[in-house]
Design a protein around this motif. Structure first.
Motif, PDB file in Angstrom:
ATOM      1  N   ASP A   3      44.542  45.006  40.250  1.00 32.38           N
ATOM      2  CA  ASP A   3      44.011  44.964  40.963  1.00 32.38           C
ATOM      3  C   ASP A   3      42.787  45.429  39.796  1.00 32.38           C
ATOM      4  O   ASP A   3      41.819  45.424  40.127  1.00 32.38           O
ATOM      5  CB  ASP A   3      43.602  46.378  41.929  1.00 32.38           C
ATOM      6  CG  ASP A   3      45.144  46.079  43.118  1.00 32.38           C
ATOM      7  OD1 ASP A   3      44.509  44.781  43.386  1.00 32.38           O
ATOM      8  OD2 ASP A   3      45.520  46.986  43.604  1.00 32.38           O
ATOM      9  N   TYR A   7      39.167  43.963  39.442  1.00 37.45           N
ATOM     10  CA  TYR A   7      37.759  45.073  39.724  1.00 37.45           C
ATOM     11  C   TYR A   7      36.668  45.085  38.502  1.00 37.45           C
ATOM     12  O   TYR A   7      35.817  44.614  38.584  1.00 37.45           O
ATOM     13  CB  TYR A   7      38.548  46.373  39.687  1.00 37.45           C
ATOM     14  CG  TYR A   7      37.315  47.789  39.841  1.00 37.45           C
ATOM     15  CD1 TYR A   7      36.231  47.705  40.618  1.00 37.45           C
ATOM     16  CD2 TYR A   7      37.503  48.334  38.546  1.00 37.45           C
ATOM     17  CE1 TYR A   7      35.042  48.762  40.395  1.00 37.45           C
ATOM     18  CE2 TYR A   7      36.076  49.296  38.873  1.00 37.45           C
ATOM     19  CZ  TYR A   7      35.395  49.614  39.672  1.00 37.45           C
ATOM     20  OH  TYR A   7      34.648  50.482  39.169  1.00 37.45           O
ATOM     21  N   SER A  10      34.731  41.926  38.185  1.00 35.17           N
ATOM     22  CA  SER A  10      33.480  41.911  39.195  1.00 35.17           C
ATOM     23  C   SER A  10      32.437  42.453  38.365  1.00 35.17           C
ATOM     24  O   SER A  10      31.592  42.288  38.553  1.00 35.17           O
ATOM     25  CB  SER A  10      34.298  42.735  40.728  1.00 35.17           C
ATOM     26  OG  SER A  10      33.767  42.790  41.046  1.00 35.17           O
TER      27      SER A  10
END
Length: 419
Positions: A3, A7, A10
Motif C-alpha cells: 500500500d 501510495y 501515485s
C-alpha cells in the motif's frame, strides 16, 4: 508495504505531472500563490496552533527531548514568521527563464544558457513544521513540484500547513499537487521516496547527521546535503585584536546548536599570548568548555587537553577546540584535513594572506574578517534557504532559489546550417 509503495508511486506521478505545469507558470501566478498561502496561514493560525498542540502533547508523552519539543512548537510569532517568509520569497526575482552568457560563434549562431527548474524535489526533514512552508515556497517560486516528508512527530502540524498551501495554489489557479506533504508516518515512505528516480529529480534531507547519512547511502537520486558543520576561525598574526575577539566570540557563542557555529579556533603562534587570555576569559565566563593543544594550554591552563578526535568533532554545544599554529599554511592544512567543507573564516589585515585563504581553503563558504554565523541563506541575500550543501556539483553553500534550478544551453540562429 505494498500500500505504501502504491501510495508513493501515485504521489510521484502527480508530482511529475504538476512539475510540467509549474515549469510553465508565470511569475505573477507563482507570486499570487505565495501571497495566498501566506494569507491562509495567518487566517488559519488558530487551527495551526490547535493541530500543533496534538503533536506537542504526543511528543512529550513519547519522551522527546525539550530542545526538539521547542523546535516542534508553533506560536503566533512563528506563524507570522512563516507568512512573512513566503512574502519575502514572492518579492525575490524569479530565476526561471533567465538567459545569460550569450555570445556569437563564428558560424553566426548565438550560444547561451537559460535557467530552468530541476523538476520534482523531495525534501525530508525533522521536527520543525515551519520548514513545510519554507520548502513549499522556495520550490514553488523556482518552478518545481515538491514532495515533502516531515517528521512523524509533526504530522498534524504539517498536514494543517499543507491545507493552507493547497488553498493558496487553488487561489492562483495552480495544481494542488505541486506541493504534496506525505500523509503517512510509516518510515517505508522515505525508502520509496529516495528511490523513485522516474518521478523525483533531487532529494534534500534536513535534519540530524544520522538522517542525512542514511539518505545519502540509500538514495538512488542525487542528494543536496551536508553532514557536518566543523567550522573554523583562524586568527592571523596580522589580525586586528579587537576584531578577532569580537568575531571569534560571536562565531562560537551566538548560538551553539547550529551548523555554522565555530567548533575549532586556530590562532597564530605570534599572536596567541595576546589574544587567547582575553578571548578565553569571555568563553569561560559563558561556561564554554575549552579543549586545547599543548601550546594553547600553556597560555590558558584552564583548558582541557584536546585529543585528535576533537579536531574532527561538530559539538553543537558550548565546547570549543583550540589549536596554536605556526603560520597561515599550517592553518589551511588543518582546515582542509579536519574540516567538513562548510564554513571557515580568517581574521587578518594582510590582503595577500586573505586572498590566499580564500583560494586555498576548500569549503563551501570562506570568509575574511567575518563571523561564520553569516553562512545562511537569508544573510547571503537569498531570501531563504532549503539547506546548505557541501557538495561540489550543482549547488554549493546555502541553497536558495538558484540552487533549486539548473541551466540548459540555448542556441539562437537565423537559418545557419553546419558546413
Amino acid at each position: 508495504m505494498e500500500d505504501i509503495k502504491q501510495y508513493m508511486q501515485s504521489v510521484g506521478q502527480q508530482a511529475r505531472a504538476a512539475s510540467r505545469i509549474m515549469a510553465q507558470a508565470d511569475t505573477a501566478a507563482k507570486n499570487r500563490a505565495l501571497e495566498a498561502i501566506a494569507a491562509a496561514i495567518l487566517d488559519g493560525g488558530a487551527t495551526l496552533i490547535a493541530e500543533n498542540a496534538k503533536d506537542v502533547a504526543a511528543a512529550k508523552v513519547g519522551g522527546l527531548d525539550s530542545a526538539s519539543v521547542d523546535r516542534l512548537t508553533l506560536t503566533e510569532k512563528t506563524i507570522r514568521g512563516m507568512a512573512e517568509g513566503l512574502r519575502q520569497i514572492a518579492q525575490l526575482a524569479d530565476p526561471i527563464g533567465e538567459i545569460g552568457g550569450l555570445s556569437y560563434r563564428a558560424s553566426g549562431i548565438q550560444v547561451g544558457k537559460m535557467r530552468v527548474p530541476l523538476g520534482v524535489i523531495g525534501i525530508i526533514y525533522e521536527s520543525r513544521p515551519n520548514v513545510t512552508a519554507d520548502a513549499a515556497g522556495l520550490c514553488l517560486k523556482s518552478g518545481n513540484a515538491a514532495i515533502l516528508r516531515g517528521g512523524s512527530e509533526a504530522i498534524h502540524s504539517n498536514q494543517a500547513i499543507a491545507a493552507c498551501v493547497h488553498a493558496g495554489l487553488r487561489a492562483a489557479g495552480l495544481p494542488e499537487t505541486a506541493v504534496q506533504v506525505i500523509a503517512t508516518t510509516d518510515r517505508a515512505a522515505v525508502g520509496e521516496l529516495i528511490t523513485m528516480k522516474d518521478y523525483v529529480d533531487v532529494i534534500v534531507p534536513r535534519g540530524g547527521k544520522s538522517l542525512i547519512a542514511r539518505i545519502s547511502e540509500e538514495a538512488r537520486i542525487p542528494v543536496i546535503k551536508h553532514l557536518d558543520g566543523i567550522c573554523h576561525v583562524y586568527i592571523d598574526d596580522e589580525a586586528d585584536l579587537a576584531k578577532a575577539i569580537r568575531i571569534a566570540d560571536n562565531a562560537k557563542t551566538h548560538r551553539y546548536g547550529v551548523c555554522n557555529a565555530m567548533e575549532t579556533l586556530l590562532v597564530n603562534a605570534g599572536i596567541a599570548a595576546q589574544v587567547l587570555p582575553p578571548l578565553c576569559k569571555i568563553y569561560l565566563d559563558k561556561n564554554v568548555e575549552l579543549r586545547g593543544d599543548e601550546a594553547a594550554r600553556a597560555i590558558v591552563p584552564q583548558m582541557k587537553t584536546a585529543t585528535e578526535e576533537d579536531w574532527r568533532t561538530e559539538y553543537l554545544a558550548p565546547i570549543l577546540a583550540v589549536r596554536v599554529v605556526a603560520n597561515l599554511g599550517e592553518a589551511i592544512e588543518h582546515i582542509n584535513t579536519y574540516g567538513s567543507q562548510h564554513t571557515d573564516s580568517i581574521v587578518t589585515e594582510n590582503y595577500t594572506k586573505a586572498m590566499r585563504f580564500l583560494r586555498e581553503v576548500d569549503s563551501s563558504s570562506v570568509m575574511v574578517n567575518a563571523s561564520t554565523r553569516f553562512a545562511d541563506g537569508f544573510e547571503y541575500g537569498l531570501g531563504a534557504e532549503i539547506g546548505i550543501s557541501t557538495d561540489k556539483i550543482h549547488a554549493r553553500g546555502p541553497v536558495g532559489l538558484e540552487g533549486l534550478t539548473s541551466q540548459k544551453f540555448i542556441v539562437l540562429g537565423s537559418g545557419q546550417v553546419r558546413a
